[in-house]
Design a protein around this motif. Structure first.
Motif, PDB file in Angstrom:
ATOM      1  N   ASP A  21       2.293  -0.918 -12.508  1.00 21.27           N
ATOM      2  CA  ASP A  21       1.122  -0.130 -12.106  1.00 21.27           C
ATOM      3  C   ASP A  21      -0.151  -0.960 -12.052  1.00 21.27           C
ATOM      4  N   THR A  22      -0.151  -2.106 -12.708  1.00 21.27           N
ATOM      5  CA  THR A  22      -1.377  -2.910 -12.793  1.00 21.27           C
ATOM      6  C   THR A  22      -1.864  -3.330 -11.401  1.00 21.27           C
ATOM      7  N   ARG A  23      -0.954  -3.848 -10.582  1.00 18.44           N
ATOM      8  CA  ARG A  23      -1.338  -4.296  -9.241  1.00 18.44           C
ATOM      9  C   ARG A  23      -1.856  -3.137  -8.393  1.00 18.44           C
ATOM     10  N   GLU A  24      -1.188  -1.980  -8.451  1.00 22.53           N
ATOM     11  CA  GLU A  24      -1.609  -0.825  -7.661  1.00 22.53           C
ATOM     12  C   GLU A  24      -2.996  -0.335  -8.078  1.00 22.53           C
ATOM     13  N   LYS A  25      -3.258  -0.385  -9.390  1.00 21.54           N
ATOM     14  CA  LYS A  25      -4.584   0.014  -9.872  1.00 21.54           C
ATOM     15  C   LYS A  25      -5.657  -0.969  -9.391  1.00 21.54           C
ATOM     16  N   GLY A  26      -5.305  -2.264  -9.365  1.00 24.55           N
ATOM     17  CA  GLY A  26      -6.249  -3.265  -8.873  1.00 24.55           C
ATOM     18  C   GLY A  26      -6.541  -3.085  -7.396  1.00 24.55           C
ATOM     19  N   LEU A  27      -5.494  -2.814  -6.605  1.00 26.10           N
ATOM     20  CA  LEU A  27      -5.675  -2.568  -5.172  1.00 26.10           C
ATOM     21  C   LEU A  27      -6.524  -1.317  -4.928  1.00 26.10           C
ATOM     22  N   ALA A  28      -6.261  -0.276  -5.710  1.00 25.87           N
ATOM     23  CA  ALA A  28      -7.022   0.967  -5.563  1.00 25.87           C
ATOM     24  C   ALA A  28      -8.495   0.738  -5.877  1.00 25.87           C
ATOM     25  N   LYS A  29      -8.750  -0.091  -6.901  1.00 29.08           N
ATOM     26  CA  LYS A  29     -10.129  -0.402  -7.276  1.00 29.08           C
ATOM     27  C   LYS A  29     -10.841  -1.168  -6.154  1.00 29.08           C
ATOM     28  N   ALA A  30     -10.143  -2.131  -5.539  1.00 27.82           N
ATOM     29  CA  ALA A  30     -10.713  -2.899  -4.423  1.00 27.82           C
ATOM     30  C   ALA A  30     -10.927  -2.004  -3.209  1.00 27.82           C
ATOM     31  N   ARG A  31     -10.005  -1.070  -3.010  1.00 23.36           N
ATOM     32  CA  ARG A  31     -10.105  -0.140  -1.875  1.00 23.36           C
ATOM     33  C   ARG A  31     -11.348   0.741  -2.002  1.00 23.36           C
TER      34      ARG A  31
ATOM     35  N   GLU B 171      -5.963  -0.226   8.606  1.00 24.39           N
ATOM     36  CA  GLU B 171      -5.207  -1.404   8.185  1.00 24.39           C
ATOM     37  C   GLU B 171      -5.746  -1.920   6.860  1.00 24.39           C
ATOM     38  N   GLU B 172      -4.852  -2.473   6.062  1.00 22.02           N
ATOM     39  CA  GLU B 172      -5.224  -3.016   4.752  1.00 22.02           C
ATOM     40  C   GLU B 172      -4.462  -4.323   4.526  1.00 22.02           C
ATOM     41  N   ILE B 173      -5.187  -5.409   4.274  1.00 21.62           N
ATOM     42  CA  ILE B 173      -4.565  -6.721   4.112  1.00 21.62           C
ATOM     43  C   ILE B 173      -5.043  -7.355   2.811  1.00 21.62           C
ATOM     44  N   VAL B 174      -4.084  -7.834   2.014  1.00 24.04           N
ATOM     45  CA  VAL B 174      -4.416  -8.566   0.794  1.00 24.04           C
ATOM     46  C   VAL B 174      -4.764  -9.997   1.189  1.00 24.04           C
ATOM     47  N   VAL B 175      -6.018 -10.379   1.010  1.00 22.52           N
ATOM     48  CA  VAL B 175      -6.472 -11.716   1.376  1.00 22.52           C
ATOM     49  C   VAL B 175      -6.073 -12.733   0.306  1.00 22.52           C
ATOM     50  N   GLN B 176      -6.281 -12.344  -0.944  1.00 24.82           N
ATOM     51  CA  GLN B 176      -5.971 -13.251  -2.057  1.00 24.82           C
ATOM     52  C   GLN B 176      -5.804 -12.430  -3.337  1.00 24.82           C
ATOM     53  N   GLU B 177      -4.879 -12.822  -4.168  1.00 26.35           N
ATOM     54  CA  GLU B 177      -4.710 -12.151  -5.460  1.00 26.35           C
ATOM     55  C   GLU B 177      -4.249 -13.168  -6.507  1.00 26.35           C
ATOM     56  N   LYS B 178      -4.629 -12.890  -7.747  1.00 26.51           N
ATOM     57  CA  LYS B 178      -4.290 -13.794  -8.839  1.00 26.51           C
ATOM     58  C   LYS B 178      -4.110 -13.001 -10.124  1.00 26.51           C
ATOM     59  N   ASN B 179      -3.029 -13.290 -10.805  1.00 31.11           N
ATOM     60  CA  ASN B 179      -2.767 -12.679 -12.113  1.00 31.11           C
ATOM     61  C   ASN B 179      -2.984 -13.743 -13.183  1.00 31.11           C
ATOM     62  N   ASP B 180      -4.138 -13.674 -13.839  1.00 28.84           N
ATOM     63  CA  ASP B 180      -4.469 -14.632 -14.898  1.00 28.84           C
ATOM     64  C   ASP B 180      -3.857 -14.129 -16.207  1.00 28.84           C
TER      65      ASP B 180
ATOM     66  N   SER C 238      -9.708  -1.998   7.083  1.00 29.30           N
ATOM     67  CA  SER C 238     -10.280  -1.529   8.349  1.00 29.30           C
ATOM     68  C   SER C 238     -10.328  -0.016   8.329  1.00 29.30           C
ATOM     69  N   PHE C 239     -11.536   0.554   8.338  1.00 28.28           N
ATOM     70  CA  PHE C 239     -11.711   2.006   8.337  1.00 28.28           C
ATOM     71  C   PHE C 239     -11.852   2.512   9.771  1.00 28.28           C
ATOM     72  N   ASP C 240     -11.211   3.627  10.048  1.00 28.43           N
ATOM     73  CA  ASP C 240     -11.214   4.229  11.380  1.00 28.43           C
ATOM     74  C   ASP C 240     -12.468   5.081  11.563  1.00 28.43           C
ATOM     75  N   ASP C 241     -13.425   4.562  12.345  1.00 29.16           N
ATOM     76  CA  ASP C 241     -14.679   5.293  12.558  1.00 29.16           C
ATOM     77  C   ASP C 241     -14.438   6.668  13.179  1.00 29.16           C
ATOM     78  N   GLY C 242     -13.486   6.737  14.112  1.00 31.66           N
ATOM     79  CA  GLY C 242     -13.213   8.016  14.769  1.00 31.66           C
ATOM     80  C   GLY C 242     -12.692   9.057  13.805  1.00 31.66           C
ATOM     81  N   SER C 243     -11.800   8.645  12.918  1.00 27.20           N
ATOM     82  CA  SER C 243     -11.255   9.586  11.934  1.00 27.20           C
ATOM     83  C   SER C 243     -12.317  10.032  10.939  1.00 27.20           C
ATOM     84  N   VAL C 244     -13.205   9.105  10.576  1.00 23.50           N
ATOM     85  CA  VAL C 244     -14.296   9.452   9.655  1.00 23.50           C
ATOM     86  C   VAL C 244     -15.212  10.495  10.302  1.00 23.50           C
TER      87      VAL C 244
END
Length: 360
Positions: free
Chosen positions: A40-50, A86-95, A108-114
């Motif tokens: 769950d750690t990675r998913e929580k990190g992605l959600a936080k970045a999102r 669209e969602e792309i992981v540019v870089q990640e690191k687990n210290d 990438s957020f869809d302006d039309g959908s918003v």
């Protein structure tokens, strides 16, 4: 490069550009400390970045849209997944030593959908057929037909100053001494000046040939926002000038005269319409876009919405000099693209303002 390759490249550029019109790309980072790393750690990190990316996106909203967002924040966040193209992981690191997960995410957020979601949540988007207020619109196109530039003019100023150098000499012939004084003249010059720049002289005229495209674009945008636009020519029964008369009555610079605007407003009052949008789109001369090689047309839109109540009118929404660009393989395609985008930009801004006021 053969012809087929050129066509493929051109198609790719057009598709890429068209996609960028409706999506906004945001890059955000997040850091998530943890006690023990698990699935769950990675998913929580992605959600936080999102969420961080979404906050940056919201920062670009107009003041009116931000107000609507605050009122519907929970509902919008529940639909956040549907707003992402669209969602792309540019870089990640687990210290592991510091027990900290770090990630950089490009979203990438869809302006039309918003925009569609905001419309659905607005007062105008939550009403039955026939319940919308009477809303008419007049938007005309002004085209630049020539542009004359001027070179810079430089004025040089020179200052001269004379300097005398005096020398004295003495001579003797044995009987008397003769003194003589001689002088030489030197000159010193100082130069400076100023540069005069003159504005580019442009010639504009109103072009009725674009009226159908412009009217269709703004009506479509209003309908998508939940409004039911009225047909402007219906006002002719109340003394308003027809569209061709509006073009004929414009000034030499392609600007509507005051009496033309007054006649339109008087007709709106007599017809008992609630709202009227009035504005103009200025189309620049086509140029070649350096990045794509396509034709490029700049358009600037001014649009204002008036509310009519108790025999008076007051401005309740406005967009000033919003600039957009149209690209295309031909000048006509680029121009139509600029017209459509200018109408969409104008309506998007004023609808945000109207939604904030609860106009339906």
């Amino acid at each position: 490069m053969n012809q087929l390759t050129k066509q493929a490249l051109l198609l790719m550029l057009i598709v890429t550009f068209s996609t960028s019109l409706y999506a906004k790309e945001i890059t955000a980072r997040a850091s998530l400390p943890y006690k023990s790393y698990n699935s769950d750690t990675r998913e929580k990190g992605l959600a936080k970045a999102r969420i961080s990316a979404w906050k940056k996106y919201v920062g670009g909203f107009s003041v009116a849209r931000k107000s609507t967002y605050r009122s519907n924040k929970e509902e919008i966040l529940r639909n956040l997944e549907d707003l992402i193209m669209e969602e792309i992981v540019v870089q990640e690191k687990n210290d592991k030593e510091a027990k900290n997960y770090k990630v950089s995410l490009r979203v990438s957020f869809d302006d039309g959908s918003v925009t569609a979601l905001f419309n659905d949540l607005s007062a105008s988007g939550n009403q039955g057929l026939g319940m919308a207020s009477d809303f008419g619109s007049v938007l005309i196109a002004r085209v630049k037909i020539s542009s004359k530039g001027y070179d810079k003019k430089r004025v040089d100023v020179k200052e001269s100053e004379g300097l005398n150098s005096v020398s004295e000499q003495a001579a003797s012939n044995g009987n008397k001494t003769v003194d003589s004084v001689g002088s030489k003249t030197f000159s010193r010059r100082a130069s400076g000046g100023s540069t005069t720049r003159k504005r580019t002289a442009s010639t504009w005229e109103i072009d009725e040939s674009y009226q159908e495209t412009l009217s269709g674009a703004i009506e479509e945008s209003l309908i998508n926002a939940g409004f039911e636009p009225m047909e402007y020519n219906d006002l002719s029964d109340y003394g308003a000038p027809y569209m061709d008369e509006i073009y004929d009555q414009a000034t030499d610079k392609g600007v509507l005269k005051g009496r033309t605007k007054s006649a339109i407003k008087n007709a709106v009052r007599d017809a008992e319409w609630s709202y009227l949008g009035m504005g103009r789109v200025d189309l620049d001369l086509p140029i070649t876009d350096a990045a794509t090689g396509l034709f490029k047309v700049a358009a600037s839109v001014n649009y204002q919405v008036y509310m009519f109540q108790n025999g008076k009118s007051r401005a309740i929404a406005k967009v000033s000099a919003k600039q957009v660009y149209g690209l295309g393989e031909t000048e006509d395609y680029a121009t139509n693209e600029a017209l459509n985008k200018s109408a969409l930009a104008a309506v998007t801004i004023v609808v945000d303002q109207l939604q904030k006021k609860g106009v339906r």
